[in-house]
Design a protein around this motif. Sequence first.
Motif, PDB file in Angstrom:
ATOM      1  N   TYR A  25       0.823  -1.209   0.000  1.00 37.13           N
ATOM      2  CA  TYR A  25       0.000   0.000   0.000  1.00 37.13           C
ATOM      3  C   TYR A  25       0.861   1.264   0.000  1.00 37.13           C
ATOM      4  O   TYR A  25       0.568   2.210  -0.717  1.00 37.13           O
ATOM      5  N   ASP A  26       1.934   1.280   0.794  1.00 38.57           N
ATOM      6  CA  ASP A  26       2.799   2.459   0.848  1.00 38.57           C
ATOM      7  C   ASP A  26       3.409   2.757  -0.523  1.00 38.57           C
ATOM      8  O   ASP A  26       3.515   3.923  -0.917  1.00 38.57           O
ATOM      9  N   TYR A  28       2.055   1.966  -3.393  1.00 40.07           N
ATOM     10  CA  TYR A  28       0.941   2.481  -4.195  1.00 40.07           C
ATOM     11  C   TYR A  28       0.721   3.970  -3.930  1.00 40.07           C
ATOM     12  O   TYR A  28       0.571   4.764  -4.870  1.00 40.07           O
ATOM     13  N   VAL A  29       0.707   4.362  -2.652  1.00 39.75           N
ATOM     14  CA  VAL A  29       0.480   5.767  -2.293  1.00 39.75           C
ATOM     15  C   VAL A  29       1.581   6.641  -2.878  1.00 39.75           C
ATOM     16  O   VAL A  29       1.309   7.693  -3.474  1.00 39.75           O
ATOM     17  N   GLU A  30       2.835   6.216  -2.737  1.00 39.69           N
ATOM     18  CA  GLU A  30       3.955   6.979  -3.298  1.00 39.69           C
ATOM     19  C   GLU A  30       3.814   7.111  -4.816  1.00 39.69           C
ATOM     20  O   GLU A  30       4.063   8.176  -5.382  1.00 39.69           O
ATOM     21  N   GLN A  33       0.968   9.607  -5.665  1.00 41.48           N
ATOM     22  CA  GLN A  33       1.349  10.983  -5.370  1.00 41.48           C
ATOM     23  C   GLN A  33       2.372  11.524  -6.358  1.00 41.48           C
ATOM     24  O   GLN A  33       2.331  12.697  -6.705  1.00 41.48           O
ATOM     25  N   VAL A  41      -6.366   9.050  -3.915  1.00 42.18           N
ATOM     26  CA  VAL A  41      -5.690   7.836  -3.461  1.00 42.18           C
ATOM     27  C   VAL A  41      -6.719   6.992  -2.701  1.00 42.18           C
ATOM     28  O   VAL A  41      -7.426   7.486  -1.843  1.00 42.18           O
ATOM     29  N   SER A  43      -8.302   4.348  -0.067  1.00 39.51           N
ATOM     30  CA  SER A  43      -8.002   3.972   1.316  1.00 39.51           C
ATOM     31  C   SER A  43      -7.370   2.585   1.288  1.00 39.51           C
ATOM     32  O   SER A  43      -7.431   1.879   0.270  1.00 39.51           O
ATOM     33  N   TYR A  44      -6.802   2.170   2.415  1.00 38.35           N
ATOM     34  CA  TYR A  44      -6.190   0.842   2.471  1.00 38.35           C
ATOM     35  C   TYR A  44      -7.218  -0.234   2.162  1.00 38.35           C
ATOM     36  O   TYR A  44      -6.938  -1.178   1.425  1.00 38.35           O
ATOM     37  N   PHE A  47      -7.984  -0.240  -1.543  1.00 38.60           N
ATOM     38  CA  PHE A  47      -6.817  -0.787  -2.232  1.00 38.60           C
ATOM     39  C   PHE A  47      -6.780  -2.313  -2.115  1.00 38.60           C
ATOM     40  O   PHE A  47      -6.599  -3.016  -3.101  1.00 38.60           O
TER      41      PHE A  47
END
Length: 67
Positions: A25-26, A28-30, A33, A41, A43-44, A47
């Motif tokens: 997940y981290d 994916y967020v990076e 962004q 984005v 949410s967990y 995702f």
Amino acid sequence: MFNDLSRMGKYLGQAARMLVGMPDYDTYVEHMQSKHPDKPVMSYEEFFRERQEARYGGGKGRPVRCC
């Protein structure tokens, strides 16, 4: 020492998720962004559900990737 153990635990967790086909997940967020800042984005939970759907299907056909 604890910082190194924490970092090692994070990498082992990422490796385990990748082995079973669950992206991190981290990461994916990076990615969202940096490459798609204009898009929301997930949410967990969103995702996780989306990745399960992409991996195991649900009658929607092949998974679609953004990049």
